[in-house]
Design a protein around this motif. Structure first.
Motif, mmCIF file in Angstrom:
data_model
loop_
_atom_site.group_PDB
_atom_site.id
_atom_site.type_symbol
_atom_site.label_atom_id
_atom_site.label_comp_id
_atom_site.label_asym_id
_atom_site.label_seq_id
_atom_site.Cartn_x
_atom_site.Cartn_y
_atom_site.Cartn_z
ATOM 1 N N GLU A 196 0.842 -1.183 0.000
ATOM 2 C CA GLU A 196 0.000 0.000 0.000
ATOM 3 C C GLU A 196 0.886 1.245 0.000
ATOM 4 O O GLU A 196 2.005 1.239 0.517
ATOM 5 N N ALA A 197 0.373 2.327 -0.565
ATOM 6 C CA ALA A 197 1.141 3.566 -0.640
ATOM 7 C C ALA A 197 1.521 4.080 0.754
ATOM 8 O O ALA A 197 2.591 4.656 0.947
ATOM 9 N N SER A 198 0.662 3.834 1.736
ATOM 10 C CA SER A 198 0.950 4.306 3.097
ATOM 11 C C SER A 198 2.116 3.555 3.720
ATOM 12 O O SER A 198 2.816 4.084 4.584
ATOM 13 N N ASN A 199 2.323 2.306 3.295
ATOM 14 C CA ASN A 199 3.414 1.494 3.823
ATOM 15 C C ASN A 199 4.699 1.604 3.012
ATOM 16 O O ASN A 199 5.777 1.257 3.501
ATOM 17 N N ASP A 200 4.570 2.062 1.786
ATOM 18 C CA ASP A 200 5.733 2.127 0.905
ATOM 19 C C ASP A 200 5.634 3.352 -0.019
ATOM 20 O O ASP A 200 5.565 3.223 -1.238
ATOM 21 N N PRO A 201 5.600 4.551 0.566
ATOM 22 C CA PRO A 201 5.389 5.772 -0.229
ATOM 23 C C PRO A 201 6.464 6.032 -1.274
ATOM 24 O O PRO A 201 6.185 6.622 -2.320
ATOM 25 N N ALA A 202 7.686 5.600 -1.012
ATOM 26 C CA ALA A 202 8.779 5.851 -1.954
ATOM 27 C C ALA A 202 9.033 4.675 -2.891
ATOM 28 O O ALA A 202 9.939 4.714 -3.714
ATOM 29 N N GLY A 203 8.253 3.611 -2.754
ATOM 30 C CA GLY A 203 8.430 2.452 -3.626
ATOM 31 C C GLY A 203 9.668 1.633 -3.319
ATOM 32 O O GLY A 203 10.123 0.848 -4.155
ATOM 33 N N VAL A 204 10.206 1.792 -2.106
ATOM 34 C CA VAL A 204 11.425 1.076 -1.733
ATOM 35 C C VAL A 204 11.204 -0.428 -1.721
ATOM 36 O O VAL A 204 11.993 -1.212 -2.266
ATOM 37 N N MET A 205 10.074 -0.849 -1.115
ATOM 38 C CA MET A 205 9.827 -2.276 -0.989
ATOM 39 C C MET A 205 9.448 -2.912 -2.331
ATOM 40 O O MET A 205 9.851 -4.034 -2.625
ATOM 41 N N GLU A 206 8.693 -2.199 -3.139
ATOM 42 C CA GLU A 206 8.327 -2.745 -4.448
ATOM 43 C C GLU A 206 9.574 -2.975 -5.298
ATOM 44 O O GLU A 206 9.620 -3.870 -6.139
ATOM 45 N N ALA A 207 10.605 -2.171 -5.064
ATOM 46 C CA ALA A 207 11.848 -2.326 -5.820
ATOM 47 C C ALA A 207 12.538 -3.648 -5.495
ATOM 48 O O ALA A 207 13.388 -4.116 -6.260
ATOM 49 N N LEU A 208 12.148 -4.261 -4.375
ATOM 50 C CA LEU A 208 12.761 -5.524 -3.982
ATOM 51 C C LEU A 208 12.371 -6.654 -4.929
ATOM 52 O O LEU A 208 13.013 -7.701 -4.957
ATOM 53 N N LEU A 209 11.310 -6.434 -5.703
ATOM 54 C CA LEU A 209 10.898 -7.456 -6.662
ATOM 55 C C LEU A 209 12.018 -7.757 -7.642
ATOM 56 O O LEU A 209 12.120 -8.850 -8.181
#
Length: 212
Positions: A174-187
């Motif tokens: 969710e955007a509230s948990n990952d506003p900068a997209g740091v975690m999505e980049a882990l993909l």
């Protein structure tokens, strides 16, 4: 809790909240030991292909279902490390990512209800010890020592390695948990976020009249 807070007042509030919740919430850990038959109505079951086991409810015939047991425990938030992370993608190498956890620590402030919750947690852990050979499981300590009572740590991994996820699908952050997209980049580093990684948490506040 910070030293600036009135711990005695906080203890009184905690006791009141737990007392109110215990009359409505059947999942309260502090009441678990009051119902010995409950321990006969649950089963240890393998939940995933990577040998992850959990505690599940039984059906009317006493057979294990796919419904995992969920518990409620009340305490004062003493420490936390939750999303969003304050790190950049370049700071997250694959070796470190696999150990990232969302974590918080509860302090019972010396309440009897919290002591009962710790005892119930120990009893639940004993259920697992009866199923697995000695030495297979990491021993759970009976609560961490606090100033007045025990402390309870809870944590969960933020992501899962793709190779260990089997057929599980990625659940976007969710955007509230990952506003900068740091975690999505882990993909891009061989990790996904599965249903088992999701931790839902919310914040409640008291108004001027003391109402939530």
């Amino acid at each position: 809790m910070d030293a600036a807070y009135d711990k005695e007042k906080a203890k009184q509030i905690l006791e009141r909240l737990v007392g109110e919740a215990s009359t409505e919430d059947e999942t309260c850990l502090n009441d678990l030991l009051k119902d010995p038959e409950w321990f006969e109505s649950v089963h240890i079951k393998e939940l995933t292909k990577d040998k992850a086991y959990g505690l599940v409810c039984a059906d009317s015939q006493g057979q294990p279902t796919d419904e995992e047991c969920v518990f409620t425990v009340y305490g004062a938030l003493a420490k936390k490390d939750l999303l969003p992370l304050k790190l950049g993608v370049r700071q997250l190498d694959a070796g470190r990512v696999r150990f990232l956890k969302q974590f918080f620590r509860l302090d019972g402030l010396g309440t009897q209800q919290f002591c009962a919750a710790i005892e119930a947690t120990t009893a639940v852990c004993e259920l697992f010890n009866r199923v697995f050979e000695e030495g297979t499981l990491e021993h759970w300590k009976d609560g961490l020592p606090g100033d007045e009572d025990k402390l309870l740590d809870m944590s969960n991994k933020i992501v899962t390695q793709t190779a260990e996820a089997h057929d599980q699908e990625h659940v976007p952050f969710e955007a509230s948990n990952d506003p900068a997209g740091v975690m999505e980049a882990l993909l891009q580093k061989g990790f996904i976020r599965t249903e088992d990684n999701i931790v839902q948490y919310s914040e409640g506040k008291l108004g001027l009249e003391g109402k939530r």
